[in-house]
Design an enzyme around this catalytic site. Sequence first.
Site, PDB file in Angstrom:
ATOM      1  N   HIS B 129       0.866  -1.184   0.000  1.00 23.66           N
ATOM      2  CA  HIS B 129       0.000   0.000   0.000  1.00 23.66           C
ATOM      3  C   HIS B 129       0.904   1.236   0.000  1.00 23.66           C
ATOM      4  CE1 HIS B 129      -2.762   2.967   1.848  1.00 23.66           C
ATOM      5  NE2 HIS B 129      -3.757   2.156   1.557  1.00 23.66           N
ATOM      6  N   ASP B 206       3.268  -4.178   7.967  1.00 21.30           N
ATOM      7  CA  ASP B 206       2.031  -3.420   7.831  1.00 21.30           C
ATOM      8  C   ASP B 206       0.890  -4.420   8.024  1.00 21.30           C
ATOM      9  OD1 ASP B 206      -0.334  -2.348   6.888  1.00 21.30           O
ATOM     10  OD2 ASP B 206       0.472  -1.719   4.952  1.00 21.30           O
ATOM     11  N   GLN B 209      -4.316  -4.994   7.019  1.00 24.27           N
ATOM     12  CA  GLN B 209      -5.310  -5.880   6.406  1.00 24.27           C
ATOM     13  C   GLN B 209      -5.342  -7.274   7.008  1.00 24.27           C
ATOM     14  OE1 GLN B 209      -7.621  -5.066   4.180  1.00 24.27           O
ATOM     15  NE2 GLN B 209      -6.915  -2.947   4.065  1.00 24.27           N
ATOM     16  N   LYS B 232     -10.063  -0.381  10.944  1.00 24.50           N
ATOM     17  CA  LYS B 232     -10.246  -1.629  10.193  1.00 24.50           C
ATOM     18  C   LYS B 232     -10.487  -2.802  11.151  1.00 24.50           C
ATOM     19  CE  LYS B 232      -7.042  -0.134   6.544  1.00 24.50           C
ATOM     20  NZ  LYS B 232      -7.874   0.639   5.631  1.00 24.50           N
ATOM     21  N   CYS B 370      -4.782   2.653  -3.464  1.00 22.26           N
ATOM     22  CA  CYS B 370      -3.505   3.149  -2.932  1.00 22.26           C
ATOM     23  C   CYS B 370      -2.394   2.131  -3.138  1.00 22.26           C
ATOM     24  CB  CYS B 370      -3.616   3.521  -1.459  1.00 22.26           C
ATOM     25  SG  CYS B 370      -4.773   4.850  -1.165  1.00 22.26           S
TER      26      CYS B 370
END
Lengths: 141, 412
Positions: B129, B206, B209, B232, B370
């Site tokens: 991302h 990261d 997600q 999220k 993104c």
Amino acid sequence: MSELQELYQSLILDHNRSPRNFGTLEGADRHAEGYNPLCGDQVALDLKLDGDRIADIKFSGNGCAISKASASLMTTAVKGKTLAEAEVLFTGFHGMVTGSAPPADPKATLGKLAIFAGVAEFPVRVKCATLAWHALHDAMK
Amino acid sequence: MTSVAPAALDLEGIRAQFPILTRRVSGVPLAYLDNGATAQVPQVVLDRMTAHYAAEHANVHRGVHTLSHEATVAYDGARAVAARFLNAPRPADVVFAHGTTSGLNLLARAWGDANVKAGDEIVLTTLEHHSNIVPWVRLAERTGAVIKVATLLPDGSLDLPAFERLLSSKTKVVAAAHASNVLGTVLPIRRMTELAHAVGAILVVDGAQAAPHTAVDVQALDCDFYVASGHKLYGPNGIGLLYGKTALLAAMPPYEGGGGMIERVEFERITYATPPARFEAGTPPVAEAIGLAAALEWLMTLDRGAVEAHEQDLLAHATERLEAIPGVRVHGTAQGKVSVLSFTVEGIHPHDVGTVLDRQGVAVRAGHHCAQPLMRHLGVPATTRASFGVFNTRAEAERLAEGVLAARKVFA
């Protein structure tokens, strides 16, 4: 589906499938690009001028049906017009799709471009419809 | 992303906890399939935040009065919940950032500026991302370091041997997504950590997600930093988690300066607080941290294996239904992916697919997500993405497929 049909009218679908004036112009007098960083849609415009008249115009790039059809119809609308006449169309079109200044009789002032009136009902798609017009606005400066 | 036998999940009970699911969009019940962008919030989170504002709202760590004490206890308690959620060894190993983006920027600035020099290498992957690209590219621009990019296999999984070949003694940091926000691919973080550590590099994950879909265990991953976003994770906006290994946080200079992050301030010299306070300059987002903790506790009361099995069932069902539609191409078919489903429909731009779906009450994301380098790798300008969360149903997956069929009719 009625609003969808209003948005995706057959003329818009036709210009999406077979865009008019698609490509680039050798020896263009003016060039401008539009880019929507939110969605990645892009359009590039080439203009040939004859005095203050748009003698020829072509667009390239990629985008959704609304942005492609809008660019295509825009080129057919402004070809042969003076820069001042094109500017009037830009203002009228912008007012119509953003809903900020809808023309009283869109067909009379904007002709075929009035087909984009339905975009005003889809706020997130306004930028798609105006992408090429903003590029034209830049190219005419 | 272990395979778990589907266990009972009280789906109706779960849905009843999300007030927004009673909304109608375009005259029909909302089918919210954009959890990868922002997940919806259960009532328990709203209640906890309201209670904070109604009964214990005050600044933290500095007042002598009762409300300030109560707010401080709640804020520190939220950190302990976050540490439990990530299986961090100590609450102090978790910094409250404003989101994944702010956490990654903090790392690229604070850790990066102190540890990366000209000629050093920073390894990223094609599927990152922008928030895990831009801070590192800017670090490279500031320092003269070099960016290396690990490539993908056709199914969207990482080319692990190629990744291994990129690493050398020049590698200082590997920054990689735990799960791709476009393809759903889960990267082999544990193995990547071993490889990074073998050349003396750190691994930054990261987790934006992955954390909503699967139980995260930062100690098992052995990663050096792990970052995730509250919104999220069924929590509020403006709050995120940044886990760091104790020694790395202790050695890291501050990012932003201001109140709360200092020990002693003189115009000539400043000494800084120990982590995590060192990295939380200014009044923190107290209500958001407390709200996030409520969301994480709520998530941890569920059988996470059962949640994962449920989401995998939705993913499999939707994938099967979409792949049966002529002209539809699913992007990202790696084994063990999370419930993120990107696709393109031949002859129809993703925005148009998104608009037709929206008019049927189905909320999806359309665009480059993104992840422009990944879009170029896939050779598409954009995709349509459905991302399933704990409260989604098979009927909603069905509505997605029906919506795509409707889009094909509009553009026939």
